[in-house]
Write an enzyme that holds these catalytic residues in place. Structure first.
Site, mmCIF file in Angstrom:
data_model
loop_
_atom_site.group_PDB
_atom_site.id
_atom_site.type_symbol
_atom_site.label_atom_id
_atom_site.label_comp_id
_atom_site.label_asym_id
_atom_site.label_seq_id
_atom_site.Cartn_x
_atom_site.Cartn_y
_atom_site.Cartn_z
ATOM 1 N N GLY A 209 23.698 30.903 -10.300
ATOM 2 C CA GLY A 209 23.723 32.370 -10.353
ATOM 3 C C GLY A 209 22.846 32.895 -11.463
ATOM 4 O O GLY A 209 22.017 32.160 -12.011
ATOM 5 N N ASN A 210 23.008 34.156 -11.794
ATOM 6 C CA ASN A 210 22.212 34.749 -12.870
ATOM 7 C C ASN A 210 23.031 35.806 -13.591
ATOM 8 O O ASN A 210 24.155 36.101 -13.208
ATOM 9 C CB ASN A 210 20.900 35.312 -12.315
ATOM 10 C CG ASN A 210 21.152 36.391 -11.285
ATOM 11 O OD1 ASN A 210 21.614 37.477 -11.623
ATOM 12 N ND2 ASN A 210 20.907 36.071 -10.016
#
Ligand code: CTP
Length: 418
Positions: A209-210
């Protein structure tokens, strides 16, 4: 920061009055001078000491207190903005009919500044034709009446009628103070905004993810709604409250985001891709949690995800004149500076506008976190609009200004959603 304003905060008699204490704090922390004018009914929910302590001013509901100062006229005349929250069904009705039976309704009649009302009530009361007519009358007179949020109400029921979040009311108030009151230049338009960061699952508990919080996308959605647009917000893993009056489509992965954006983009006038979309996803995902095992870890094979922005920009525009906007967080390197990378990306993606953030530029946040953002908006026509460090709502307004300039005139048969 915007200049300091005299704000009258009218509080109506609803349970949501407790949330207005947080709104008052937002105003005072922004440096504004706030005079709280609760109705009598409001004081049965939150008492005078709370309002007086948080505002630093005496508080009254009656025209009979401090009569020598003629408060029923003076408070309205001196205001730069009147905000009413929660605007109950009763208060909307009294305001629409010009009644003046307490200090707040007197103030509404004497004020010549912008007025913002944030309704909160049960769904049945909000949808009743009497309330809808009152709202229509107030809007026709230039009062900005926000749409209530949808969700859990005071009891077990849910539906439209929740008070919009304090941050949202604050943002609308800030727009009004900046003189952007009646900009309904997106009325009759449908816009699609993507926000947040996608997650590509490895197993039931792990993902790639980020750090995207979704704040910029949510600010874009709320701002477009405030300017009259019908808004679809495709939200990838965002923990923020839904903006009022906006259709939110929750997604997790890049594939889901692509499907949701493409489905909504069909009849959209503008598509703004503010989401941080994963470029790769694990080739293999496990239905069971992957065990640590013995020895060195196995490598994770990755596959490319679809480039949603490039796809949308490349296909024949589903609606004539559709404006497509991308976001890019860039750093300078040996191959070029931030803007040359941005310009190249604009060309590669084929979009109309690209909002370029410099990642980690000294003195301001990266754009991923925090409530402010700085950017340069590049246009496919060669334009280059620098936006200094401002709130994400203010940057959103600049983006919508540029989108609005590029949209063809609204077709005659289209009606604003309100
Ligand atoms: N984007 C997209 N689909 C992807 C990746 C990105 O639609 N799979 C969109 C983002 O929403 C954003 C824009 O493309 O509006 C730019 O994202 P960015 O990550 O900067 O672009 P990349 O193509 O991944 O470029 P880079 O090689 O710099 O990572």
């Amino acid at each position: 920061m915007a200049s300091i304003a005299n704000i009258v905060l009218g509080v109506g008699g609803g349970v949501a009055a407790y949330k207005v204490a947080a709104l008052l704090r937002l105003f005072t922390e922004a440096g504004h001078d706030v005079r709280v004018v609760p109705t009598r009914a409001a004081l049965t929910f939150v008492g005078t000491p709370t309002w007086a302590a948080l505002s630093g001013h005496p508080v009254s509901s009656e025209v009979w207190d401090d009569v020598h100062e003629v408060p029923h006229v003076r408070i309205g005349q001196q205001a730069d903005l009147v905000v009413v929250a929660p605007a109950t069904a009763d208060l909307l009705a009294r305001a629409a009919h010009g009644l003046a039976d307490d200090l707040l309704t007197n103030t509404l009649l004497t004020a010549r500044c912008p007025v913002l009302m944030a309704p909160a009530m049960h769904t049945e009361m909000w949808l009743h034709p009497a309330t809808q007519d009152n709202v229509a009358v107030l809007r026709s007179r230039g009062v900005e009446v926000l749409d209530p949020a949808s969700g859990r109400l005071t009891g077990a029921d849910s539906g439209p009628g929740r008070l919009p979040e304090p941050a949202e009311i604050f943002a609308a108030a800030t727009r009004l103070l900046a003189g952007r009151s009646s900009v309904a230049d997106l009325a009759g338009r449908h816009v699609v905004v993507s926000a947040g960061g996608t997650r590509e699952h490895l197993d039931p508990v792990r993902f790639l993810g980020n750090r995207s919080s979704g704040r910029q996308g949510y600010a874009l959605a709320a701002t477009a709604r405030a300017r009259g647009a019908e808004v679809t917000l495709v939200a990838a893993n965002v923990a923020l409250p839904d903006p009022a009056g906006v259709k939110v489509v929750p997604v997790v992965s890049a594939d889901e985001l692509r499907d949701a954006v493409r489905a909504a983009a069909g009849d959209a006038d503008a598509v703004v891709m503010a989401a941080a979309v994963a470029d790769f996803r694990p080739r293999d995902t496990s239905d069971a949690k992957i065990k640590k095992g013995e020895g060195e870890p196995t490598e994770i094979a990755l596959l490319r995800t679809p480039d949603v922005l490039a796809e949308i920009a490349a296909q024949p525009r589903s609606r004539a004149g559709q404006v497509v906007v991308g976001f890019a967080a860039e750093t300078g390197d040996a191959d070029g500076d931030v803007l040359s990378h941005g310009r190249a990306k604009l060309g590669r993606k084929g979009c109309d506008l690209l909002v370029v953030n410099e990642v980690g530029a000294a003195g301001h946040p990266t754009g991923f976190e925090g409530t402010d953002n700085a950017a340069v908006v590049l246009g496919a026509d060669g334009s280059e609009i620098p936006v200094p460090l401002v709130s994400k709502e203010a940057l959103a307004d600049v983006v919508w200004d540029l989108v609005a300039q590029r949209l063809p005139a609204v077709r005659r048969e289209q009606q604003p959603p309100r």
